[in-house]
Each structure stands twice: as structure tokens, then as C-alpha cells.
Write a protein that holds these residues in place. Structure first.
Motif, PDB file in Angstrom:
ATOM      1  N   LEU A  14       0.784  -1.181   0.133  1.00  0.00           N
ATOM      2  CA  LEU A  14      -0.118   0.005  -0.074  1.00  0.00           C
ATOM      3  C   LEU A  14       0.870   1.180  -0.051  1.00  0.00           C
ATOM      4  CD1 LEU A  14      -2.548  -1.070   2.718  1.00  0.00           C
ATOM      5  CD2 LEU A  14      -2.741  -1.376   0.348  1.00  0.00           C
ATOM      6  N   GLU A  64      -2.867   5.385   1.014  1.00  0.00           N
ATOM      7  CA  GLU A  64      -3.824   4.363   1.212  1.00  0.00           C
ATOM      8  C   GLU A  64      -3.751   3.673   2.503  1.00  0.00           C
ATOM      9  OE1 GLU A  64      -3.607   2.451  -3.433  1.00  0.00           O
ATOM     10  OE2 GLU A  64      -2.301   1.626  -1.838  1.00  0.00           O
ATOM     11  N   LEU A 109      -7.325   3.715   4.890  1.00  0.00           N
ATOM     12  CA  LEU A 109      -8.008   2.462   5.497  1.00  0.00           C
ATOM     13  C   LEU A 109      -7.861   2.412   7.046  1.00  0.00           C
ATOM     14  CD1 LEU A 109      -8.624  -0.432   4.901  1.00  0.00           C
ATOM     15  CD2 LEU A 109      -6.433  -1.284   5.091  1.00  0.00           C
ATOM     16  N   ALA A 153      -6.469   7.381  -3.120  1.00  0.00           N
ATOM     17  CA  ALA A 153      -6.026   6.374  -2.327  1.00  0.00           C
ATOM     18  C   ALA A 153      -7.473   5.405  -1.998  1.00  0.00           C
ATOM     19  CB  ALA A 153      -5.716   6.885  -1.006  1.00  0.00           C
ATOM     20  N   LEU A 199      -7.710   1.448  -2.872  1.00  0.00           N
ATOM     21  CA  LEU A 199      -7.865   0.293  -1.981  1.00  0.00           C
ATOM     22  C   LEU A 199      -9.195  -0.492  -2.649  1.00  0.00           C
ATOM     23  CD1 LEU A 199      -7.677   2.645   1.323  1.00  0.00           C
ATOM     24  CD2 LEU A 199      -6.347   0.424   0.574  1.00  0.00           C
ATOM     25  N   ARG A 200     -10.153   0.276  -3.217  1.00  0.00           N
ATOM     26  CA  ARG A 200     -11.276  -0.325  -3.863  1.00  0.00           C
ATOM     27  C   ARG A 200     -10.853  -1.425  -4.821  1.00  0.00           C
ATOM     28  NH1 ARG A 200     -15.383   4.053  -6.201  1.00  0.00           N
ATOM     29  NH2 ARG A 200     -16.484   2.047  -6.688  1.00  0.00           N
ATOM     30  N   LEU A 235      -8.324  -3.420  -4.404  1.00  0.00           N
ATOM     31  CA  LEU A 235      -7.830  -4.420  -3.672  1.00  0.00           C
ATOM     32  C   LEU A 235      -8.949  -4.919  -2.811  1.00  0.00           C
ATOM     33  CD1 LEU A 235      -4.526  -2.697  -2.438  1.00  0.00           C
ATOM     34  CD2 LEU A 235      -4.895  -4.426  -4.292  1.00  0.00           C
ATOM     35  N   LEU A 292     -10.503  -3.378  -0.424  1.00  0.00           N
ATOM     36  CA  LEU A 292     -10.314  -3.137   0.914  1.00  0.00           C
ATOM     37  C   LEU A 292     -11.312  -2.054   1.301  1.00  0.00           C
ATOM     38  CD1 LEU A 292      -6.605  -3.172   1.155  1.00  0.00           C
ATOM     39  CD2 LEU A 292      -8.063  -4.716   2.419  1.00  0.00           C
ATOM     40  N   VAL A 293     -11.673  -1.195   0.571  1.00  0.00           N
ATOM     41  CA  VAL A 293     -12.905  -0.290   0.746  1.00  0.00           C
ATOM     42  C   VAL A 293     -13.898  -0.370  -0.303  1.00  0.00           C
ATOM     43  CG1 VAL A 293     -13.036   2.462   0.467  1.00  0.00           C
ATOM     44  CG2 VAL A 293     -11.140   1.433   1.803  1.00  0.00           C
ATOM     45  N   HIS A 318     -14.761   0.315   5.121  1.00  0.00           N
ATOM     46  CA  HIS A 318     -13.726  -0.610   4.844  1.00  0.00           C
ATOM     47  C   HIS A 318     -14.149  -1.852   4.958  1.00  0.00           C
ATOM     48  CE1 HIS A 318     -13.075  -2.477   8.792  1.00  0.00           C
ATOM     49  NE2 HIS A 318     -13.565  -1.323   9.426  1.00  0.00           N
ATOM     50  N   ALA A 373     -11.354  -4.466   5.763  1.00  0.00           N
ATOM     51  CA  ALA A 373     -10.211  -4.868   6.146  1.00  0.00           C
ATOM     52  C   ALA A 373      -9.863  -6.005   6.734  1.00  0.00           C
ATOM     53  CB  ALA A 373      -9.659  -3.983   7.443  1.00  0.00           C
ATOM     54  N   CYS A 399       2.927  -1.667   3.826  1.00  0.00           N
ATOM     55  CA  CYS A 399       3.444  -0.510   2.593  1.00  0.00           C
ATOM     56  C   CYS A 399       4.985  -1.079   2.312  1.00  0.00           C
ATOM     57  CB  CYS A 399       3.585   0.558   3.317  1.00  0.00           C
ATOM     58  SG  CYS A 399       2.186   1.505   3.562  1.00  0.00           S
TER      59      CYS A 399
END
Length: 223
Positions: A6, A10, A14, A59, A63-64, A66, A68-69, A82, A84, A162
């Protein structure tokens, strides 16, 4: 679960979504404006960032991709939630620890237990260490235990969401720790003052309503 590293932005987005879900549930999911404000908080953040809404939205979009969001529909204002635990493949306890590491930087297990209390209340430091060990043993690892700094009593942990971290990164100075603690104390005092003022207003309102209804005030003993 494989996951690309990330970006700092990001990770902050998150972590803020996870944090605010627990600390301000009435305002969650978050709007872009609220999310940006959370990312740019001056307290309980290391490093302190100054992101624009455009950077936060970029960001969010990363994340979307992935998973994650997610974007929450059904409102005039676009809001974000989220994912997560499922996206990272870890339990909620581990999400709480990763969130604090993403928000505050490397921490000892004792610090993580203290700072994550509003997200998840761990029974003791040993339970925190157990979840950290589990995160460190995953493939790929989600956290790493840093070498103990000279004069330090405990080793700190860092997240790996990260990418790899420099094990030579210096521990926060005592001055920085003291400044951060002073900020938190000031914030708590301000919140206490605000709550005291609200309580005083409520007492006045109750007394006025009681008087209008011909009833004794709640704090007035009956004769």
C-alpha cells in the motif's frame, strides 16, 4: 492472501476508516470530507499528513481495487466503508493492531494494547503479542518485530502493509513522545470541558421543565 504494498496514503485512509468505525459510529461510513479530516489529524498520527481530497480519493480508488474499501450507496453524499478483515484475511483483533501501527508508526506490544483499547480491548499484553506473532508468521508477513533500540526495555513492532521497513529507523525521541502525550492530554481536557458544559446545559433544561410541570427537580430532595 497476496496483496501489493500500500502507499502511505492508502494505509492512512484504510486505518482511519477502521478507527472511525469504532470511535464515531454515528458518522460512519465516512464522507470524503470526514475521511480527509481524519487522515490529516494532528494527534495520534505518525507521520502527520496534509492530504487533499483529491489525494484521499485516489487512495480510496486504489483500495477499492484491492477490495479493501467499498462505496456505500443510497445517500446524497458518497460514503466509504472498509473491508479490512476480509481483504487482509485477518481477524478483527489483528485489524485493530494493524490500524494502530498504520496510524501511529512502530509501537511496543504494551503501547499497542493501550492505544487499541477503543478498537478492541485485549485482556493483557500477552494476548497482543500472540496476535502479533500470528501476523508475523503469515505468508506474507503483515508485521515485523524491530531490534530493540539501545536503552529501550521492549522491542517495537511495525506493519509491512507498505512494504519492508528499515530496521535502523530510530525510535521516537523523548521530546516527540512528550509532545504527543501533551497533545492527547490537551485533547482529552478539551473534550472533558465540552462534556461538562453540555451536562450543565442539560441540568438547566431539566430544572426548567420540572418547574413548568410543577415537579421537584431531579437533584432536589422531596420534602
Amino acid at each position: 492472501m497476496s496483496l501489493r504494498p500500500l502507499s502511505i496514503e492508502e494505509a492512512r485512509v484504510l486505518a482511519v476508516l477502521v478507527e472511525k468505525q469504532h470511535t464515531v459510529p454515528d458518522s460512519y461510513p465516512l464522507s470524503l470530507n470526514a475521511l480527509t479530516l481524519g487522515c490529516n489529524q494532528k494527534t495520534a498520527r505518525e507521520p502527520v499528513l496534509n492530504l487533499t481530497e483529491a489525494q484521499v480519493l485516489e487512495a480510496v480508488n486504489g483500495l477499492r481495487e484491492l477490495s479493501l474499501v467499498t462505496e456505500v450507496s443510497g445517500s446524497r453524499v458518497v460514503r466509504f466503508d472498509h473491508n479490512a478483515a476480509r481483504g487482509l484475511g485477518v481477524p478483527s483483533q489483528s485489524v485493530a493492531l494493524l490500524t494502530i501501527l498504520m496510524l501511529r508508526g512502530p509501537q511496543t506490544a504494551a503501547e499497542l494494547r493501550l492505544h487499541s483499547e477503543r478498537l478492541h480491548r485485549f485482556a493483557d499484553t500477552s494476548s497482543v503479542e500472540a496476535f502479533l506473532d500470528e501476523l508475523a508468521s503469515k505468508a506474507p508477513a503483515r508485521v515485523v518485530k524491530l531490534p530493540r533500540a539501545p536503552g529501550a526495555r521492549e522491542s517495537r513492532w511495525a506493519h509491512l502493509l507498505c512494504g519492508e521497513v528499515s530496521i535502523d529507523a530510530p525510535a521516537p525521541t523523548m521530546a516527540a513522545d512528550a509532545a504527543g502525550l501533551a497533545d492527547e492530554v490537551a485533547q482529552l481536557r478539551a473534550e472533558q470541558t465540552h462534556m461538562a458544559a453540555e451536562l450543565a446545559d442539560l441540568r438547566v433544561l431539566v430544572q426548567r421543565l420540572a418547574a413548568e410541570l410543577g415537579m421537584p427537580a431531579a437533584d432536589t430532595p422531596n420534602t
